[in-house]
Design an enzyme around this catalytic site. Structure first.
Site, PDB file in Angstrom:
ATOM      1  N   SER A 277      11.297   0.547   7.418  1.00 36.50           N
ATOM      2  CA  SER A 277      11.094  -0.897   7.254  1.00 36.50           C
ATOM      3  C   SER A 277      11.547  -1.328   5.871  1.00 36.50           C
ATOM      4  O   SER A 277      11.495  -0.554   4.907  1.00 36.50           O
ATOM      5  CB  SER A 277       9.607  -1.251   7.420  1.00 36.50           C
ATOM      6  OG  SER A 277       8.865  -0.839   6.275  1.00 36.50           O
ATOM      7  N   ASP A 278      12.008  -2.577   5.775  1.00 36.73           N
ATOM      8  CA  ASP A 278      12.112  -3.163   4.448  1.00 36.73           C
ATOM      9  C   ASP A 278      10.696  -3.218   3.891  1.00 36.73           C
ATOM     10  O   ASP A 278       9.711  -3.167   4.632  1.00 36.73           O
ATOM     11  CB  ASP A 278      12.746  -4.551   4.523  1.00 36.73           C
ATOM     12  CG  ASP A 278      13.425  -4.953   3.226  1.00 36.73           C
ATOM     13  OD1 ASP A 278      13.074  -4.386   2.165  1.00 36.73           O
ATOM     14  OD2 ASP A 278      14.301  -5.834   3.260  1.00 36.73           O
ATOM     15  N   TRP A 279      10.593  -3.337   2.575  1.00 38.41           N
ATOM     16  CA  TRP A 279       9.300  -3.196   1.912  1.00 38.41           C
ATOM     17  C   TRP A 279       8.378  -4.356   2.288  1.00 38.41           C
ATOM     18  O   TRP A 279       8.599  -5.503   1.935  1.00 38.41           O
ATOM     19  CB  TRP A 279       9.505  -3.107   0.411  1.00 38.41           C
ATOM     20  CG  TRP A 279       9.722  -1.713  -0.102  1.00 38.41           C
ATOM     21  CD1 TRP A 279       9.062  -1.128  -1.154  1.00 38.41           C
ATOM     22  CD2 TRP A 279      10.618  -0.710   0.389  1.00 38.41           C
ATOM     23  NE1 TRP A 279       9.502   0.168  -1.335  1.00 38.41           N
ATOM     24  CE2 TRP A 279      10.443   0.457  -0.405  1.00 38.41           C
ATOM     25  CE3 TRP A 279      11.540  -0.658   1.420  1.00 38.41           C
ATOM     26  CZ2 TRP A 279      11.165   1.624  -0.197  1.00 38.41           C
ATOM     27  CZ3 TRP A 279      12.263   0.512   1.641  1.00 38.41           C
ATOM     28  CH2 TRP A 279      12.070   1.629   0.843  1.00 38.41           C
ATOM     29  N   GLY A 280       7.347  -4.031   3.075  1.00 43.96           N
ATOM     30  CA  GLY A 280       6.419  -5.052   3.532  1.00 43.96           C
ATOM     31  C   GLY A 280       6.837  -5.762   4.792  1.00 43.96           C
ATOM     32  O   GLY A 280       6.244  -6.788   5.155  1.00 43.96           O
ATOM     33  N   ALA A 281       7.833  -5.237   5.510  1.00 42.69           N
ATOM     34  CA  ALA A 281       8.336  -5.908   6.710  1.00 42.69           C
ATOM     35  C   ALA A 281       7.630  -5.472   7.981  1.00 42.69           C
ATOM     36  O   ALA A 281       7.978  -5.932   9.066  1.00 42.69           O
ATOM     37  CB  ALA A 281       9.843  -5.666   6.860  1.00 42.69           C
TER      38      ALA A 281
END
Length: 778
Positions: A277-281
């Protein structure tokens, strides 16, 4: 949420403006479900790594497997860390930013940005840049390089992260990202090709309060022919990791979208690596695992970790899915021999570069030519009159503008701060903002050799244009006058030429406020009113309009310098003084007016009954940039693929040849490997032309092939070569065309389809300067 998505889908079924979407049988306003998540199967080049991974993962407990699926805090500046399984001698993995060079650490280089690679149109430089970056990441103990970027695909002209990507054209992006992936991974470092998929604006990219992330609503044909295309090339090149994006796709979050992850990526493209995941996605637990997400960053948060263990134990999630997640991670680690020939993860990534620590110098002196030549070849000369360039022993040069000098606050010994320097206040987001002393806020900061956010660079050393020009002036005996403060400066009457430096800034998290600004245009005209040869140099993170000054009779040269990296100054001086001839070409179209770009100029905004569920309808389909300008009959200021040099080239002798024995059955039938069906890359035809340097200096020319496929846009890029030719030298170049190059996506068949009829071929120096043409029937 499902009800909202369905209502949104019904809303899209109204209105002729959305025919592209409503006519597509595979788009319903919500992303269709595709389950279960395909397990890794190995095969071909992944087989050995797959078998090793299966053997190691089989020894892991459920808790150990789950621990591999989310990041943990680490004592380094790695952007993220996959934890170790010490019992089985797996040391963990360090993941770090980004696609333009390693940042937030010491003793690293600042490479040209993605937009600069696109403007170079150089396969060789893309590969060598990738290899040089990979070498630095490896020395510093970074297992996964968080890049390269092919999403955004530049749909939104004012997109804040377009500069991290390569081009608005999927074919050009695909070729150069393939070379980049091969270069990086050849050093044993894993690429995280991002942001998958449809991540085309920063506005509402993340959910906030009661408002969801924007939904990129993309029909099936456009998805394949535009947005998936370069990702397919990256997967075929072997990219070991794909990063899923923040926004929604057809009303399903990118990291919980079973259609894009399970259906397109892991099934259709046969992707064997792992999805991060993108960071926090990540916005859900079991649902994201079922949809194909393998690793959540930066940590397990409230979704995975112990909750994932419990989900397996209570039957909510089969353990086989967790086993596959862990297997994909470990297999990728094995695939690039990181079990035998890799430093300790994060060894060169101190938690604070200002504290005492072991120095790991990531730089390789052998990479110096890549940094310099990469910077040189991404500059694009678009205007050159009155024999202004190259400069010939000028007596005096006068320099103006805020993008000439080194930023006042840049301290190489504390470059950890540098990636944040582009955000000195939200007023800097407005390029028209003027502070009390008349300067744009950003103008105080100096030259722009990279842009802002996680794709920023933090080089140990950088040389600004002003510094490089001073050195060259001392060698040439040239006097230099400069005024980097006044908005209406006075020009020394004895100046042989004046150079005005401006920039077009961009940053992650924000879309660009404009693609022109009055302050800079006025500064240019003020100088040009007093100087008969005024050279404009823009450091631009995307298209920048020039019609506010381009017709001024004293604006005699314009260079789009893009984002050159640490060698910005020396590269520009090499071009200005004719040590090298410009060879860059625009990887986008420069319009005459903002309105010429149509509906894709601005990011979509929340509105109407779906104000809390913002929607971006990609109703233009495949007609982006030059395809749109061609379709609408709009004359650009500078067309896609355009760029001048200090010499001229002639094209002749086009030859179009169908390869005897090539299979021209309409649909491919080969097995799926990494990148899709094997016969998509079967050779179908070749196109050859002769190119001659008809000028007086040596230079490189980017010869471009465009094809008109029956039933598709009038012309689409399908080939380029960049020969370097001495004066009067001729060379034959050949473009090799595959089944995929000559196909369109069939929604009904869900396959790439060769078309029956007459194919048109055009070859020349840009998308609108195509002196050679021919046809071939299939």
């Amino acid at each position: 949420m499902r009800q909202i998505a369905l209502l949104a889908g019904l809303a899209y079924w109204t209105g002729a403006a959305r025919d592209v979407i409503t006519d597509d049988a595979h788009f319903y306003g919500q992303s269709p479900p595709v389950y279960p998540s395909p397990e890794m199967v190995g095969g071909n080049e992944w087989e050995a790594a797959f078998q090793k991974a299966k053997a190691l993962v089989s020894q892991m407990t459920l808790e150990e497997k789950v621990n591999l699926t989310a990041g943990v805090a680490a004592d380094s500046t790695c952007s993220g860390t996959i934890p170790a399984v010490k019992r089985l001698n797996f040391p963990g993995m360090c993941l770090s930013d980004a696609g333009n060079g390693l940042r937030n650490t010491d003793f690293v280089s600042g490479f040209p940005s993605g937009i600069h690679v696109g403007a170079s149109w150089s396969k060789d430089l893309a590969f060598r840049r990738g290899a040089a970056m990979g070498g630095e990441f490896k020395k510093k103990g970074v297992n996964v390089l968080l890049g390269p970027v092919v999403g955004p695909a530049w749909r939104t002209v004012r997109g804040g992260r377009n500069w991290e990507g390569i081009s608005v054209d999927p074919w050009l992006s695909g070729v150069l990202v393939s070379q980049t992936v091969s270069g990086i991974q050849g050093q044993g470092v894993i690429t995280s090709t991002k942001h998958y998929i449809g991540n085309e604006q920063e506005t509402n990219r993340m959910p906030e309060g009661n408002t969801s992330s924007v939904s990129s609503n993309i029909d099936d044909k456009t998805m394949h022919e535009v947005y998936l295309w370069p990702f397919q090339d990256a997967v075929r090149a072997g990219s070991g990791n794909i990063m899923c994006s923040y926004q929604r796709v057809n009303n399903s979050y990118g990291c919980a979208n079973s259609k894009t992850l399970n259906g397109l990526l892991k099934t259709e493209l046969g992707f064997q690596g792992f999805v991060v995941s993108d960071w926090g996605a990540q916005h859900a637990g079991v649902a994201t695992a079922e949809a194909g997400l393998d690793v959540a960053m930066p940590g397990a948060s409230e979704f995975w970790g112990n909750h994932l263990v419990e989900a397996v134990k209570n039957g909510s999630l089969p353990e086989s899915r967790v086993t596959d997640m862990a297997t994909r991670v470990i297999a990728t680690w094995y695939q690039f021999s990181q079990d035998t020939s890799f430093p300790k993860p994060g060894v060169g990534m101190p938690s604070n570069v200002l504290d005492p620590h072991e120095i790991v110098d990531g730089r390789d002196p052998a990479a110096a030519p890549v940094l310099l030549n990469g910077a040189i070849e991404g500059h694009v000369l678009v205007k050159n009159t009155k024999n202004t360039l190259p400069l010939k022993s000028p007596r005096m040069l006068s320099l103006f503008g805020y993008s000439a000098k080194t930023p006042d606050f840049f301290n190489p010994s504390s470059n950890l701060l540098f990636s944040q320097t582009w955000i000195s206040g939200m007023e800097a987001l407005d390029s028209n903002y003027v502070s009390d002393n008349g300067l744009p806020t950003f103008g105080k900061n100096g030259t722009m050799f990279g842009a802002c956010g996680s794709g920023a660079i933090t080089p140990a050393l950088t040389i600004s244009p002003f510094e490089a020009l001073k050195i060259r002036a001392s060698q040439e005996g040239t006097a230099v006058f400069n005024d980097f403060v006044s908005d209406k400066p006075s020009v020394e009457p004895s100046s042989d030429a004046c150079i005005v430096f401006g920039n077009a800034w961009a940053c992650e998290g924000y879309d660009r406020p404009a693609i022109r600004d009055d302050y800079t245009d006025s500064l240019i005209k003020s100088v040009a009113d007093q100087c008969s040869k005024t050279i404009v140099v823009f450091h631009n993170a995307g298209p920048r309009l020039v019609d506010g000054f381009v017709d001024h009779p004293n604006v005699t040269a314009i260079i789009f310098a893009h984002l050159p990296g640490q060698e910005s100054g020396p590269a520009l001086v090499s071009l200005l003084f004719g040590d090298t001839s410009p060879s860059g070409k625009l990887p986008y179209t420069v319009a005459k007016n903002e309105s010429d770009y149509g509906d894709v100029l601005d990011p979509a905004q929340p509105e109407g009954e779906f104000v809390n569920f913002p929607q971006a309808d990609f109703h233009e389909g495949v007609y982006l940039d030059y395809r749109y300008f061609d379709k609408k009959g709009i004359e650009p200021r500078y067309e896609f693929g355009f760029g001048l040099g200090y010499t001229t080239f002639a094209y002749s002798n086009i030859s179009i040849n169908y390869i005897q024995g090539a299979n021209t059955y309409p649909w491919p039938g080969g097995p799926i490997v990494s990148g899709g069906q094997t016969d998509l890359w079967d050779a179908i035809a070749t196109v050859s032309v002769d190119i001659q340097n008809t000028g007086s200096v040596a230079g490189a020319e980017v010869a471009q092939l465009y094809i008109g496929i029956p039933g598709a846009p009038a012309k689409q890029l399908r080939g380029f070569e960049k020969p370097f030719l001495q004066p009067n030298e001729s060379q034959s170049v050949t473009f090799h065309l595959t089944r995929r190059d000559l196909s369109v996506w069939s929604v009904e068949r869900q396959k790439w389809q060769l078309q029956q009829g007459t194919y048109k071929f055009y070859v020349g120096s840009s998308s609108r300067r195509l002196p050679l043409n021919g046809t071939m029937d299939l």
